[in-house]
Design a protein around this motif. Structure first.
Motif, PDB file in Angstrom:
ATOM      1  N   GLY A   1      28.800  46.858  42.496  1.00  8.66           N
ATOM      2  CA  GLY A   1      29.818  47.487  43.011  1.00  8.66           C
ATOM      3  C   GLY A   1      30.976  47.280  41.569  1.00  8.66           C
ATOM      4  O   GLY A   1      31.846  48.358  41.725  1.00  8.66           O
ATOM      5  N   HIS A   2      31.280  47.114  41.005  1.00  7.84           N
ATOM      6  CA  HIS A   2      31.909  47.142  39.858  1.00  7.84           C
ATOM      7  C   HIS A   2      32.752  48.364  39.513  1.00  7.84           C
ATOM      8  O   HIS A   2      34.109  48.016  39.142  1.00  7.84           O
ATOM      9  CB  HIS A   2      32.516  46.140  38.814  1.00  7.84           C
ATOM     10  CG  HIS A   2      32.357  44.563  39.653  1.00  7.84           C
ATOM     11  ND1 HIS A   2      32.651  44.193  40.650  1.00  7.84           N
ATOM     12  CD2 HIS A   2      31.599  42.623  38.984  1.00  7.84           C
ATOM     13  CE1 HIS A   2      32.675  43.041  40.734  1.00  7.84           C
ATOM     14  NE2 HIS A   2      32.021  42.190  39.593  1.00  7.84           N
ATOM     15  N   GLY A   3      31.633  48.870  39.267  1.00 11.59           N
ATOM     16  CA  GLY A   3      31.272  50.222  38.506  1.00 11.59           C
ATOM     17  C   GLY A   3      32.624  51.365  38.834  1.00 11.59           C
ATOM     18  O   GLY A   3      33.171  52.069  38.946  1.00 11.59           O
TER      19      GLY A   3
ATOM     20  N   GLY B   1      40.795  38.666  33.887  1.00 10.75           N
ATOM     21  CA  GLY B   1      40.276  37.207  33.125  1.00 10.75           C
ATOM     22  C   GLY B   1      38.703  37.141  32.933  1.00 10.75           C
ATOM     23  O   GLY B   1      38.195  37.634  31.263  1.00 10.75           O
ATOM     24  N   ILE B   2      37.822  36.656  33.417  1.00  8.02           N
ATOM     25  CA  ILE B   2      36.866  36.171  32.720  1.00  8.02           C
ATOM     26  C   ILE B   2      36.094  37.007  33.833  1.00  8.02           C
ATOM     27  O   ILE B   2      35.858  35.556  35.050  1.00  8.02           O
ATOM     28  CB  ILE B   2      36.478  34.670  32.089  1.00  8.02           C
ATOM     29  CG1 ILE B   2      36.778  34.744  30.626  1.00  8.02           C
ATOM     30  CG2 ILE B   2      34.688  34.985  31.113  1.00  8.02           C
ATOM     31  CD1 ILE B   2      36.442  35.881  29.571  1.00  8.02           C
ATOM     32  N   GLY B   3      34.586  37.029  34.051  1.00  8.38           N
ATOM     33  CA  GLY B   3      33.672  37.772  35.067  1.00  8.38           C
ATOM     34  C   GLY B   3      32.944  39.065  34.423  1.00  8.38           C
ATOM     35  O   GLY B   3      34.035  39.677  34.017  1.00  8.38           O
TER      36      GLY B   3
ATOM     37  N   GLY C   1      39.899  41.471  39.035  1.00  6.28           N
ATOM     38  CA  GLY C   1      39.312  40.594  38.085  1.00  6.28           C
ATOM     39  C   GLY C   1      38.042  40.102  39.504  1.00  6.28           C
ATOM     40  O   GLY C   1      38.828  40.492  40.114  1.00  6.28           O
ATOM     41  N   GLY C   2      37.340  38.747  39.739  1.00  7.38           N
ATOM     42  CA  GLY C   2      36.725  39.103  40.572  1.00  7.38           C
ATOM     43  C   GLY C   2      37.312  37.650  41.513  1.00  7.38           C
ATOM     44  O   GLY C   2      38.435  38.139  41.618  1.00  7.38           O
ATOM     45  N   ASP C   3      36.490  37.570  42.479  1.00  8.84           N
ATOM     46  CA  ASP C   3      37.474  36.911  43.442  1.00  8.84           C
ATOM     47  C   ASP C   3      37.090  34.724  43.016  1.00  8.84           C
ATOM     48  O   ASP C   3      37.805  34.578  43.494  1.00  8.84           O
ATOM     49  CB  ASP C   3      36.571  36.204  44.803  1.00  8.84           C
ATOM     50  CG  ASP C   3      34.705  36.503  44.671  1.00  8.84           C
ATOM     51  OD1 ASP C   3      34.356  37.521  43.187  1.00  8.84           O
ATOM     52  OD2 ASP C   3      33.999  35.402  44.800  1.00  8.84           O
ATOM     53  N   GLY C   4      35.789  34.896  42.225  1.00 10.08           N
ATOM     54  CA  GLY C   4      35.979  33.360  41.243  1.00 10.08           C
ATOM     55  C   GLY C   4      37.580  33.279  40.468  1.00 10.08           C
ATOM     56  O   GLY C   4      37.794  32.036  40.342  1.00 10.08           O
ATOM     57  N   ASP C   5      37.069  34.198  39.885  1.00  9.48           N
ATOM     58  CA  ASP C   5      38.228  34.218  38.689  1.00  9.48           C
ATOM     59  C   ASP C   5      39.881  34.274  39.601  1.00  9.48           C
ATOM     60  O   ASP C   5      41.104  33.642  38.625  1.00  9.48           O
ATOM     61  CB  ASP C   5      38.244  35.278  37.746  1.00  9.48           C
ATOM     62  CG  ASP C   5      39.250  35.768  36.845  1.00  9.48           C
ATOM     63  OD1 ASP C   5      39.088  35.340  35.618  1.00  9.48           O
ATOM     64  OD2 ASP C   5      40.638  36.126  36.611  1.00  9.48           O
ATOM     65  N   GLY C   6      40.003  34.764  40.510  1.00 10.52           N
ATOM     66  CA  GLY C   6      41.700  34.891  41.386  1.00 10.52           C
ATOM     67  C   GLY C   6      41.688  34.008  42.104  1.00 10.52           C
ATOM     68  O   GLY C   6      43.213  33.372  41.985  1.00 10.52           O
TER      69      GLY C   6
ATOM     70  N   TYR D   1      29.694  34.035  42.145  1.00  8.73           N
ATOM     71  CA  TYR D   1      29.722  34.511  40.242  1.00  8.73           C
ATOM     72  C   TYR D   1      29.140  35.006  39.835  1.00  8.73           C
ATOM     73  O   TYR D   1      28.297  34.231  39.922  1.00  8.73           O
ATOM     74  CB  TYR D   1      30.106  32.824  40.100  1.00  8.73           C
ATOM     75  CG  TYR D   1      31.199  31.663  40.786  1.00  8.73           C
ATOM     76  CD1 TYR D   1      32.419  32.651  40.628  1.00  8.73           C
ATOM     77  CD2 TYR D   1      31.323  30.153  39.560  1.00  8.73           C
ATOM     78  CE1 TYR D   1      33.414  31.147  41.557  1.00  8.73           C
ATOM     79  CE2 TYR D   1      32.429  29.787  39.909  1.00  8.73           C
ATOM     80  CZ  TYR D   1      33.315  30.657  40.458  1.00  8.73           C
ATOM     81  OH  TYR D   1      34.786  29.214  41.241  1.00  8.73           O
ATOM     82  N   GLY D   2      28.781  36.530  39.538  1.00 13.11           N
ATOM     83  CA  GLY D   2      28.206  37.322  39.233  1.00 13.11           C
ATOM     84  C   GLY D   2      27.723  36.626  37.732  1.00 13.11           C
ATOM     85  O   GLY D   2      26.622  36.379  37.426  1.00 13.11           O
ATOM     86  N   MET D   3      28.818  36.639  36.635  1.00 14.35           N
ATOM     87  CA  MET D   3      28.557  36.623  35.293  1.00 14.35           C
ATOM     88  C   MET D   3      27.900  35.464  35.194  1.00 14.35           C
ATOM     89  O   MET D   3      26.547  34.868  34.324  1.00 14.35           O
ATOM     90  CB  MET D   3      29.824  35.898  34.944  1.00 14.35           C
ATOM     91  CG  MET D   3      29.296  36.180  32.930  1.00 14.35           C
ATOM     92  SD  MET D   3      31.090  37.237  32.056  1.00 14.35           S
ATOM     93  CE  MET D   3      30.585  37.990  31.893  1.00 14.35           C
ATOM     94  N   THR D   4      27.801  34.469  35.225  1.00 17.55           N
ATOM     95  CA  THR D   4      27.259  32.985  35.169  1.00 17.55           C
ATOM     96  C   THR D   4      25.914  33.048  36.374  1.00 17.55           C
ATOM     97  O   THR D   4      25.358  31.629  36.189  1.00 17.55           O
ATOM     98  CB  THR D   4      28.060  31.812  35.002  1.00 17.55           C
ATOM     99  OG1 THR D   4      28.997  31.693  36.582  1.00 17.55           O
ATOM    100  CG2 THR D   4      29.120  31.730  34.430  1.00 17.55           C
TER     101      THR D   4
HETATM  102  C1  LIG Z   1      37.467  27.472  31.621  1.00 12.85           C
HETATM  103  C2  LIG Z   1      36.147  28.512  31.939  1.00 12.85           C
HETATM  104  N1  LIG Z   1      35.093  27.954  33.309  1.00 12.85           N
HETATM  105  C3  LIG Z   1      33.611  28.653  33.434  1.00 12.85           C
HETATM  106  C4  LIG Z   1      34.102  29.567  32.516  1.00 12.85           C
HETATM  107  C5  LIG Z   1      32.160  30.399  33.374  1.00 12.85           C
HETATM  108  N2  LIG Z   1      32.570  31.383  33.757  1.00 12.85           N
HETATM  109  C6  LIG Z   1      32.303  33.185  33.401  1.00 12.85           C
HETATM  110  S1  LIG Z   1      32.491  33.640  34.312  1.00 12.85           S
HETATM  111  C7  LIG Z   1      33.135  33.078  35.958  1.00 12.85           C
HETATM  112  C8  LIG Z   1      32.875  33.279  37.553  1.00 12.85           C
HETATM  113  C9  LIG Z   1      32.913  34.363  37.336  1.00 12.85           C
HETATM  114  O1  LIG Z   1      33.138  34.954  38.972  1.00 12.85           O
HETATM  115  P1  LIG Z   1      33.579  36.414  39.431  1.00 12.85           P
HETATM  116  O2  LIG Z   1      35.430  35.858  38.448  1.00 12.85           O
HETATM  117  O3  LIG Z   1      34.011  36.119  40.769  1.00 12.85           O
HETATM  118  O4  LIG Z   1      33.674  37.591  38.556  1.00 12.85           O
HETATM  119  P2  LIG Z   1      31.985  37.926  38.620  1.00 12.85           P
HETATM  120  O5  LIG Z   1      31.829  37.948  37.621  1.00 12.85           O
HETATM  121  O6  LIG Z   1      31.272  37.768  40.042  1.00 12.85           O
HETATM  122  O7  LIG Z   1      32.237  39.788  38.689  1.00 12.85           O
HETATM  123  C10 LIG Z   1      32.973  31.088  34.972  1.00 12.85           C
HETATM  124  C11 LIG Z   1      32.298  30.031  35.853  1.00 12.85           C
HETATM  125  C12 LIG Z   1      34.701  30.577  31.597  1.00 12.85           C
HETATM  126  N3  LIG Z   1      34.557  31.598  30.814  1.00 12.85           N
HETATM  127  N4  LIG Z   1      35.368  29.900  31.574  1.00 12.85           N
END
Ligand SMILES: Cc1ncc(C[n+]2csc(CCOP(=O)(O)OP(=O)(O)O)c2C)c(N)n1
Ligand code: SF4
Lengths: 377, 271
Positions: free
Chosen positions: B23-25, B50-52, B93-98, B126-129
């Motif tokens: 869905g991100h696109g 953030g990251i994800g 960002g994602g739900d996990g990230d935020g 958490y999609g990315m992981t």
């Molecule tokens: C400090 C830290 N902890 C854990 C991770 C591993 N990690 C990378 S992305 C992610 C979860 C991402 O989930 P979300 O923000 O919901 O985004 P999505 O990938 O679902 O779009 C995690 C746990 C990291 N990069 N840095």
């Protein structure tokens, strides 16, 4: 005209030095014994149109710091042990993304909450190795209020010149003692601003090694649209996993510091010419060490002191020479053996290396140092 | 005429990393249209993440982009906005990230009501992981770390944002694609912290484990559970059971942080 002088705390001197250097942004989170840096900045920055923000935690503070620095601001953050531990991930971010900023760590007893009001020098290895991954670090260790003022200016200069986070490691004693500080006139101390790109925006690459070991950094909002990431990246700032590109970038980021050591190193050499026993001391401990040197000299002991103001990168070359010259190097530190590891590594067995450690929240006194020197001799 | 996305995308940066059906696109396209509608000056706009998987979005946009560390985007963005209040700042960002690792920064950005737009892509995982549960994974659902069913209660991101002090909160879904840009544009124009939650999907790590046979099934779920706030007003509690409200959920005016700080500067300068 007489110079402006003031009787101020080390922490205040740090804030004043930052302002002299052109700092216009502070982000932090309160923690003893560093809080006065934040308090002074919260009062002084708005007066000059600068910004102070107290963030929700220390991670948020260094994040905001990096964000502000990307817009071109010179940015300062201050903290102590527990807060410094929290910042480690983003300290590495500032290293890999090459964002200039200055972080003060007023060391207190640890680990964990430790002794909030007790002096310590036990974050010295953390300053170098606390964040994960290979990286270079610049860490300064001033020892008096005047020096804190001037070294804070130098910290900003190094941050700007080398596109790096620079750490100032104080200890509770230096931070809270009051001494006379002579404020510099405008123009008296060198103030360096980061190099802006000279190429047009379409040609700009934020990590272009062909522009030198420290490629110019464009500010967000200055007409250059580019990407910043904490991933390993190529010259254009975008992530890459290409082995040769990753390797070259990693090495450049360390080389930019290690190949410029002559510019970055700074230390005081006290009565070293004929010294047979050398005290390796820094921060407030060096004040006891200086006293000890003078007392030992009165007793006919050829003592001297080597006092690094740049602790990281470690002054390897000079310490190696001193290890050849002297019979012994004695390292008094308010920890159980941190910088002495570097001295031992560099001395390569060419002289005796001894340590005096103290972690009871009390300073190392000259008597302790004199006793140790006499024991080693 | 078809909408021209290319002009907003960085040359050479496509194809993107997202899986087919992600869905991100869809959210990225909505964001591009919204930035366009609001005529944001790309030289003076920062998109921070953030990251994800969701957080990889900024790299594709031809503007000032900052891909930070996991959970910290709002705090980096706060630094940018404070230092340069005339800059348009958008967080994605994602739900996990935020709401997990970044929850603290998220609520405090809301509390300050700093003028930024936070687009949060809620795929409840958490999609990315590789599909571990997030604070938004439904209780009972399967994730790689909840193979016996998720024991955790969930966050309602929009309610969280309202409670924390955000002054504009809207929710959309990846199915209702044409609404996304309108919600985001409204958020961008709003003075203060705007949160736009877009419910989207991760077929790869969530759908697969939770018996969605196809992306279409996941999209259908979004379609069927979403109820516009306007329609909800005429529905009974029973009818609303299991539904999520979409549209502008909250919109109010409160002092904005950088404006408050500008006043503080005047006071400090004795004006
Ligand atoms: C400090 C830290 N902890 C854990 C991770 C591993 N990690 C990378 S992305 C992610 C979860 C991402 O989930 P979300 O923000 O919901 O985004 P999505 O990938 O679902 O779009 C995690 C746990 C990291 N990069 N840095
Ligand atoms: S793993 Fe999930 S969230 Fe990540 S790109 Fe694939 S579908 Fe999207």
């Amino acid at each position: 005209m007489a110079k402006k002088v003031a009787l101020i705390q080390g922490n205040e001197a740090c804030a004043q030095g930052a302002l002299y250097a052109g700092c216009s942004f502070f982000a932090g989170y309160p923690i003893t014994p560093s809080t006065e840096v934040a308090e002074v900045m919260s009062i002084e920055l708005p007066k000059i149109g600068g910004k102070f923000i107290q963030m929700e935690d220390e991670i948020g503070a260094i994040a905001a710091l990096i964000g502000a620095a990307l817009t071109g601001a010179k940015a300062l953050d201050s903290t102590s042990g527990p807060g410094m531990s929290l910042k480690q991930e983003l300290l590495g971010y500032a290293c890999i993304a090459e964002i200039p900023c200055v972080i003060v760590n007023v060391q207190r007893g640890g680990p964990s909450t430790g002794m909030p009001t007790g002096p310590s020098q036990s974050d010295m290895q953390q300053a170098m190795w606390g964040t994960h991954g290979d990286h270079a670090a610049i860490v300064l260790t001033p020892a008096s209020c005047q020096e804190i003022y001037e070294e804070t200016v130098r910290a900003f200069n190094l941050a700007e010149k080398y596109r790096m986070p620079v750490q100032i490691q104080l200890d509770e004693i230096c931070a809270h003692m009051r001494e006379k500080v002579e404020y510099a006139e405008p123009g008296e101390l060198e103030v360096i601003d980061r190099e802006a790109p000279s190429v047009p925006p379409e040609e700009y690459k934020p990590y272009d090694a062909s522009k030198g070991l420290v490629p110019p950094l464009a500010s967000f909002g200055s007409g250059y649209r580019y990407h910043v990431t904490g991933l390993n990246k190529a010259a254009d700032g975008f992530p890459t996993t290409k082995a040769e590109l990753v390797d070259a970038e990693e090495r450049r980021q360390i080389d930019k510091i290690m190949l410029n050591q002559e510019d970055i190193q700074k230390n005081e050499e006290y009565l070293l010419d004929d010294a047979e026993v050398i005290l390796f001391a820094y921060g407030s401990t060096s004040r006891s060490a200086r006293y000890a040197v003078n007392e030992l000299r009165k007793d006919g002991v050829k003592a001297g002191m080597f006092r690094p103001l740049t602790m990281w990168p470690f002054p390897e070359k000079r310490v190696a020479e001193l290890a050849d010259q002297a019979g012994a190097i004695v390292c008094p530190e308010m920890n159980l053996g941190q910088m002495v590891r570097e001295v031992e590594r560099v001395a390569k067995g060419n002289c005796t290396v001894a340590h005096i450690g103290r972690v009871d929240g009390e300073p190392i006194n000259p008597g302790q140092i004199i006793d140790k020197v006499k024991e080693v001799l | 005429m078809a909408y021209d996305y290319e002009k907003s995308i960085r040359p050479g940066k496509l194809p993107h990393i997202w899986c087919p059906g992600c869905g991100h696109g869809i959210v990225m396209k909505g964001l591009i249209r919204a930035m366009d509608t609001c005529e944001l000056d790309r030289d003076n706009t920062a998109v921070v993440s953030g990251i994800g998987c969701a957080s990889r979005l900024p790299g594709y946009l031809d503007t000032c982009t900052l891909h930070t560390a996991h959970g910290r985007a709002a705090a980096f963005a706060t630094g940018i906005k404070m230092a340069k209040p005339d800059m348009n700042v958008i967080v994605v960002g994602g739900d996990g990230d935020g709401t997990a690792i970044g929850g603290n920064h998220f609520i405090h950005a809301c509390r300050r009501n700093i003028d930024m737009t936070y687009v949060i892509m809620n795929n409840s995982i958490y999609g990315m992981t590789g599909g571990q549960f997030s604070p938004c994974t439904p209780t009972g659902a399967k994730a790689s770390t909840t193979v016996y069913g998720n024991p955790d209660p969930t966050f309602d991101i929009s309610k969280l944002a309202i409670g924390a002090g955000a002054t504009f909160v809207a929710r959309g879904t990846a199915y209702h694609a044409v609404q996304i840009d309108k919600l985001i544009a409204e958020g961008i124009r709003h003075k203060g912290l705007a949160v736009i939650e877009i419910l989207d999907d991760c077929p790869t790590t969530y759908g697969r484990r939770n018996k969605f046979r196809s992306v279409i099934d996941m999209m259908k779920r979004l379609k069927e559970t979403a109820v516009p706030v306007t329609a909800a007003a005429k529905m009974t509690e029973e009818q609303l059971e299991g539904k999520v409200l979409t549209g502008v959920l909250y919109n109010t005016e409160k002092p904005e942080y950088t404006e408050q700080y500008a006043k503080l500067i005047k006071r400090a300068q004795g004006a």
